[in-house]
Design an enzyme around this catalytic site. Sequence first.
Site, mmCIF file in Angstrom:
data_model
loop_
_atom_site.group_PDB
_atom_site.id
_atom_site.type_symbol
_atom_site.label_atom_id
_atom_site.label_comp_id
_atom_site.label_asym_id
_atom_site.label_seq_id
_atom_site.Cartn_x
_atom_site.Cartn_y
_atom_site.Cartn_z
ATOM 1 N N ARG B 227 41.048 29.906 47.647
ATOM 2 C CA ARG B 227 41.229 31.267 47.158
ATOM 3 C C ARG B 227 42.013 31.251 45.841
ATOM 4 N NH1 ARG B 227 37.640 32.813 49.927
ATOM 5 N NH2 ARG B 227 37.743 34.220 51.721
ATOM 6 N N HIS B 275 32.633 30.848 41.830
ATOM 7 C CA HIS B 275 32.747 31.049 43.288
ATOM 8 C C HIS B 275 31.420 30.721 43.984
ATOM 9 C CE1 HIS B 275 35.238 33.260 46.550
ATOM 10 N NE2 HIS B 275 34.483 32.319 47.085
#
Lengths: 312, 312
Positions: B227, B275
């Site tokens: 993250r 991502h």
Amino acid sequence: MSILLVGEFGAEEYARWRENLAACLAGDEILRLATDKYDPASIEIALVANPPAGSLVGLRNLRLIQSLWAGVDRLLSDATVPAHVPIVRLIDPNLTQAMTECALACVMFLHRQFPAYAEQQATREWKKRPQTLARQRRVGILGFGQLGQAVAAALASLNFDVEAWSARSHSFEGIRTRTGQSGLAALLERSDILINLLPLTAETADILNANLFRQLPRGASIVNLARGGHLDEGSLLDALASGHLAHAILDVFREEPLPRDHPFWSHPRITALPHVAAETDMKTAAKIAADNIREFRGSRMPAPLVDRAKGY
Amino acid sequence: MSILLVGEFGAEEYARWRENLAACLAGDEILRLATDKYDPASIEIALVANPPAGSLVGLRNLRLIQSLWAGVDRLLSDATVPAHVPIVRLIDPNLTQAMTECALACVMFLHRQFPAYAEQQATREWKKRPQTLARQRRVGILGFGQLGQAVAAALASLNFDVEAWSARSHSFEGIRTRTGQSGLAALLERSDILINLLPLTAETADILNANLFRQLPRGASIVNLARGGHLDEGSLLDALASGHLAHAILDVFREEPLPRDHPFWSHPRITALPHVAAETDMKTAAKIAADNIREFRGSRMPAPLVDRAKGY
């Protein structure tokens, strides 16, 4: 009888070879071509690494040529190398391991689309590209000797859909192998990533050419870890320019070091490496060469013996 | 009773989720938050993917929250999510496989010095760098859940020298695992490559900071696949500028998409990915979520149940 060390070594590299070899060959005199004084008739064994043509002329009692490298193409192209003297290649597990790791790095780099994402990063573009899992990625390997088999096994263990092609037919658990011209065509048409690990011979010179590229699926990439002489450079530039090929990773070149004005240096779709796929580890290579020499003197021919007709 | 689909989906993405879910949940009505009309009291189960805060307010008969993603940090940071309703994370073998392949690609890229060779290519410099074999390359993994274990096993199978750290102690064949602050320090001081796969919790937020970087060996590289909230961005820039860290591969960012003026885009020692380490495969994810719902209705709690105190 003495051992002659022959190669294009710098002074420091030569000193390290000599030190590593002397550690495994106590009692043998190790001489260096051109710089040491010796009677050519006293030379029994030549240890060679990329020897300049003509290096072995006049060694009339030479009984064995042990290569310190895996590839012997330069040695075999030298007509002055006496045809009756056996040539043994070097198979070093450390070199095989290094080559395997380099091939995996190249395949993962292409598989996970690092070149395309680098282009996006350069233009600050945030865009997800379709994800492909290894089991959906078709990898073709040209050459299925020690190196090809090790690379194929490692890729298969990561679930890649691997096939291999070689001149001789092989059977190998879990890897489909092909041979001959029809086998090559079948392998090419299903290879998203093609890795070249062939020996350089009269049959394989320029094999990476326009005709071969045309048979790959559009968007395929190639990896050349074998020899610069396998690649027709102009055809590669054309195939990249047309978009038929997406990317090429090249570790070897027709001229090395790659000339400063060569178009490969600045090509956005070529990753150029300075012939580093698998460095010889002098320590392990010296030990293997020494073991081979002892085997030879004990009247057993070490492996792998080069087949001059095949060219490797 | 109905199922509510909650997430920041575009129209096309929503339609595909609904289609895949409907195929596995025949007989259930699948409704979409905000756009479909429904009685909030009719909602029994919420299927959530990155739900905006407050999405689940007023669903007084809600009995189960099934995440469509592995990470639930955004869900847990929303104080309006009813505390008595069980939350189940999604473990999809395809997602684990994709994450493993991405981690391998990142490690091989760093292991084989692709960033350094790309810098050399840009300046047309032909220079061989010292070769390191995987067994000499020390990789540290932060986080040892499903993903960390799969990545560690794959790296160990390629002979990397792997250790892993996590909050809870684990035993895992062939991988040394560490826990606690002293375990973290021991892992860091021997990690040439550090991969972050931790869940984002109050304890792990900003864990990739100046204090951590300082404990890595000089020349180490980091890979953040977890993250953006794990990384103190300023500290990373400092550690790269000083040369203490050699390279960073980042797939996640504090703000996504990464803002166009962000310094990471053009940093020569940062590889920025949008991502994409592990995309959810809607087809397999929908099937797993549907199986979990059937298990829940059959009065068995599906796994893995989120522990709110731990935060994952």
